[in-house]
Design an enzyme around this catalytic site. Structure first.
Site, PDB file in Angstrom:
ATOM      1  N   ASP A   1     -20.073  38.735   3.821  1.00  0.00           N
ATOM      2  CA  ASP A   1     -19.038  37.725   4.049  1.00  0.00           C
ATOM      3  C   ASP A   1     -18.118  37.713   2.833  1.00  0.00           C
ATOM      4  O   ASP A   1     -18.056  36.754   2.076  1.00  0.00           O
ATOM      5  CB  ASP A   1     -19.690  36.346   4.255  1.00  0.00           C
ATOM      6  CG  ASP A   1     -18.713  35.320   4.814  1.00  0.00           C
ATOM      7  OD1 ASP A   1     -17.616  35.713   5.256  1.00  0.00           O
ATOM      8  OD2 ASP A   1     -19.042  34.122   4.819  1.00  0.00           O
TER       9      ASP A   1
ATOM     10  N   ALA B   1     -17.145  24.287   5.830  1.00  0.00           N
ATOM     11  CA  ALA B   1     -17.226  25.323   6.864  1.00  0.00           C
ATOM     12  C   ALA B   1     -18.008  24.791   8.059  1.00  0.00           C
ATOM     13  O   ALA B   1     -18.344  23.604   8.134  1.00  0.00           O
ATOM     14  CB  ALA B   1     -17.886  26.581   6.299  1.00  0.00           C
ATOM     15  N   SER B   2     -18.315  25.680   9.005  1.00  0.00           N
ATOM     16  CA  SER B   2     -18.926  25.252  10.258  1.00  0.00           C
ATOM     17  C   SER B   2     -20.347  24.740  10.087  1.00  0.00           C
ATOM     18  O   SER B   2     -20.789  23.864  10.831  1.00  0.00           O
ATOM     19  CB  SER B   2     -18.915  26.403  11.265  1.00  0.00           C
ATOM     20  OG  SER B   2     -19.590  27.538  10.733  1.00  0.00           O
ATOM     21  N   ILE B   3     -21.074  25.258   9.128  1.00  0.00           N
ATOM     22  CA  ILE B   3     -22.479  24.887   8.965  1.00  0.00           C
ATOM     23  C   ILE B   3     -22.700  23.947   7.787  1.00  0.00           C
ATOM     24  O   ILE B   3     -23.558  23.063   7.843  1.00  0.00           O
ATOM     25  CB  ILE B   3     -23.346  26.156   8.814  1.00  0.00           C
ATOM     26  CG1 ILE B   3     -23.465  26.860  10.172  1.00  0.00           C
ATOM     27  CG2 ILE B   3     -24.726  25.845   8.270  1.00  0.00           C
ATOM     28  CD1 ILE B   3     -24.289  28.120  10.149  1.00  0.00           C
ATOM     29  N   ALA B   4     -21.923  24.103   6.725  1.00  0.00           N
ATOM     30  CA  ALA B   4     -22.173  23.310   5.515  1.00  0.00           C
ATOM     31  C   ALA B   4     -20.875  23.117   4.745  1.00  0.00           C
ATOM     32  O   ALA B   4     -19.843  23.708   5.070  1.00  0.00           O
ATOM     33  CB  ALA B   4     -23.214  24.023   4.643  1.00  0.00           C
ATOM     34  N   GLN B   5     -20.948  22.284   3.718  1.00  0.00           N
ATOM     35  CA  GLN B   5     -19.820  22.146   2.797  1.00  0.00           C
ATOM     36  C   GLN B   5     -20.355  22.114   1.373  1.00  0.00           C
ATOM     37  O   GLN B   5     -21.544  21.875   1.137  1.00  0.00           O
ATOM     38  CB  GLN B   5     -18.981  20.911   3.105  1.00  0.00           C
ATOM     39  CG  GLN B   5     -19.658  19.580   2.946  1.00  0.00           C
ATOM     40  CD  GLN B   5     -18.760  18.437   3.437  1.00  0.00           C
ATOM     41  OE1 GLN B   5     -17.996  18.583   4.391  1.00  0.00           O
ATOM     42  NE2 GLN B   5     -18.860  17.273   2.796  1.00  0.00           N
ATOM     43  N   VAL B   6     -19.447  22.355   0.418  1.00  0.00           N
ATOM     44  CA  VAL B   6     -19.855  22.531  -0.977  1.00  0.00           C
ATOM     45  C   VAL B   6     -19.182  21.482  -1.853  1.00  0.00           C
ATOM     46  O   VAL B   6     -17.972  21.235  -1.743  1.00  0.00           O
ATOM     47  CB  VAL B   6     -19.487  23.949  -1.474  1.00  0.00           C
ATOM     48  CG1 VAL B   6     -19.891  24.118  -2.942  1.00  0.00           C
ATOM     49  CG2 VAL B   6     -20.149  25.009  -0.607  1.00  0.00           C
TER      50      VAL B   6
END
Length: 512
Positions: free
Chosen positions: A285, A131-136
């Protein structure tokens, strides 16, 4: 001057991107940066496919991570952009190309200052979401537990800082040059967005939100929150229990697994109700990628970067308003708006009742499974200008959350309505919190609070009297006459307080 020049140049670039997607209408409606808009028109595309909101969503994605977050914030502002555009923005997917797994590994090692192998037996370099801020990433800890590891994007803080300053500058210009739009509180909206982003970029806040939500649902078998691995969580890394389940909107997979979609929807509706009304702390969300049906049929939630809060007074007003609409008691729905202070008291209750009816009847007259409370709230927010209603960011966030939840619910169980499934709980909650017993409790609590404040009040009076006696404070003759005239009233008021406190004491003694 330098700030204005820098942001002016950035706006020209943004206008060009909006123009290529035929989405310049956003800057035109705000009435700011006319030069940037004029230059954008020179390269504007025509005949771009999609509705205005869809074109705007694509343009925001092209502008970068900060603008994706801005689009998600604007999705709550149907009063500003209109219901159709806001609805399209609510479907804006926060997805970006992934950054390399090697960068994620380095971020983890930098955060904890130890080799990654000390923390994880296995770490999957391919993220399962970006995503825009982080990834998993999925991983397995050295003690054998399957976990999900969220890692911030490199350099994301600096990128957001620059863009948020641009958003503030534009909002300040709107409030300064467009008085009619001040009631929409654009600066406050940007500050709310900035606060949300600040919290999202410190993953310890998200961990705390997950832990708080989990505490609220202790013992609830129908709604689960992943456990936080605090030993592997820091400012830029969040590690939680890994959930394995079926996306909430995957009806075919749920049926194949033997789950009843209506039962699943009822559990989801009850969990949403408890978050909003019982706890005043809700997941904001709730797109299907964040909600899963676990093997035992429970609802599992992930990603707690965006959460909403409502105080008890707002929750009471909102619940009574929704019950009034569901019962088609539009007079009471209107009165709740005035009692809550959402509509100025000098406006006409009769006129607002008429407005409520005009908005609700077309919605409430539809088949039960098509009734949209989110759409109802969205249209209510659109009449803010007529009735001088001030924008409430927390309610706008709730409306956006409800809109997404309704969309998922229609995919999951088209024949059912999540709000009607939750209506018995809502009516029971309203009775418990607004009925006669609740009013007595509120009155008793008010007296207790007043009694607790009384010693401080008397201390203040004593301190003021000492200052007067010492000549350090003087009163003018007019004030002295007013005080003497009010002395008798003050004595009477003191007696009322004494009697009230005695009655309260007797009430609690009798209760024991």
């Amino acid at each position: 001057m330098l700030r204005a020049f820098r942001h002016g140049c950035r706006l020209v670039a943004i206008a060009r991107t909006l123009a290529r997607h035929d989405a310049l209408f956003t800057l035109e409606r705000l009435g700011v940066a006319p030069l940037a808009v004029a230059l954008g028109r020179l390269v504007a595309s025509r005949g771009v496919a999609g509705r205005p909101g869809q074109r705007l969503a694509e343009a925001l994605v092209a502008c970068g991570p900060s603008f994706i977050k801005l689009g998600q914030a604007l999705a709550t502002r149907s009063d500003l952009l209109g219901e159709e555009v806001a609805t399209d923005l609510s479907n804006l997917q926060d997805r970006l190309p992934a950054f390399p797994g090697a960068d994620a590994r380095k971020a983890i090692e930098d955060e904890f200052e130890i080799p990654l192998e000390v923390l994880f037996e296995h770490f999957d370099d391919t993220p399962i979401a970006a995503a825009s801020i982080a990834q998993v990433h999925f991983a397995r800890t050295t003690d054998g537990r399957d976990v999900a590891v969220k890692v911030l994007r490199p350099g994301i803080e600096q990128a957001f800082e620059a863009d948020l300053d641009l958003f503030r500058w534009v909002a300040e210009m709107v409030e300064r040059t467009r008085p009619a739009l001040r009631r929409l509180r654009p600066v406050a909206v940007v500050e709310t967005l900035a606060e949300s982003v600040d919290m999202e970029m410190d993953l310890r806040f998200e961990a705390a939100a997950a832990a708080e939500l989990a505490d609220n649902f202790v013992g609830d078998e129908d709604f689960r929150v992943p456990e936080v691995d605090w030993a592997r969580t820091g400012r830029r890394v969040l590690t939680t229990e890994r959930f394995s389940g079926i996306r909430l909107d995957d009806r075919a997979a749920l049926l194949a697994k033997g789950h009843d979609p209506v039962v699943v929807l009822e559990k989801a509706a009850q969990a949403s109700f408890r978050q909003v009304f019982r706890d005043g702390f809700f997941h904001a969300d709730v797109h299907p990628g964040n909600m899963f049906v676990l093997d035992d049929g429970a609802i599992g939630a992930v990603d707690f970067g965006i959460m909403g809060r409502l105080d008890l007074k707002t929750r009471r007003s909102l619940a009574e308003m929704l019950v009034s609409f569901l019962s088609r008691d539009y007079r009471r729905a209107a009165e709740v708006h005035f009692e809550a202070g959402w509509v100025p008291r000098h406006r006409s209750v009769d006129a607002f009742t008429q407005a409520c009816r005009s908005i609700a009847e077309p919605i409430m007259d539809r088949p039960q499974n098509e009734i949209s409370i989110a759409r109802l709230l969205g249209q209510l927010f659109q009449i803010t200008e007529t009735f001088q209603m001030e924008a409430r960011p927390e309610l706008l966030l709730l409306q956006k959350t409800m809109l997404v939840a309704e969309g998922t619910s229609r995919t999951l169980a088209p024949e059912a309505n999540m709000w009607l499934l939750a209506r018995p709980m809502m009516e029971e909650w309203v009775m418990q919190n607004l009925g006669p017993e609740a009013r007595l409790r509120d009155a008793a609590q008010g007296l207790v609070d007043a009694a607790e404040r009384l010693p401080r009040l008397l201390d203040g009076i004593e301190a003021g009297s000492s200052l007067l006696a010492e000549g350090r404070v003087r009163l003018d003759p007019e004030t002295v006459r007013e005080l003497r005239g009010g002395e008798r009233r003050g004595n009477a008021l003191s007696m009322v307080w004494i009697v009230a406190i005695m009655l309260l004491f007797a009430f609690f003694v009798a209760g024991d």
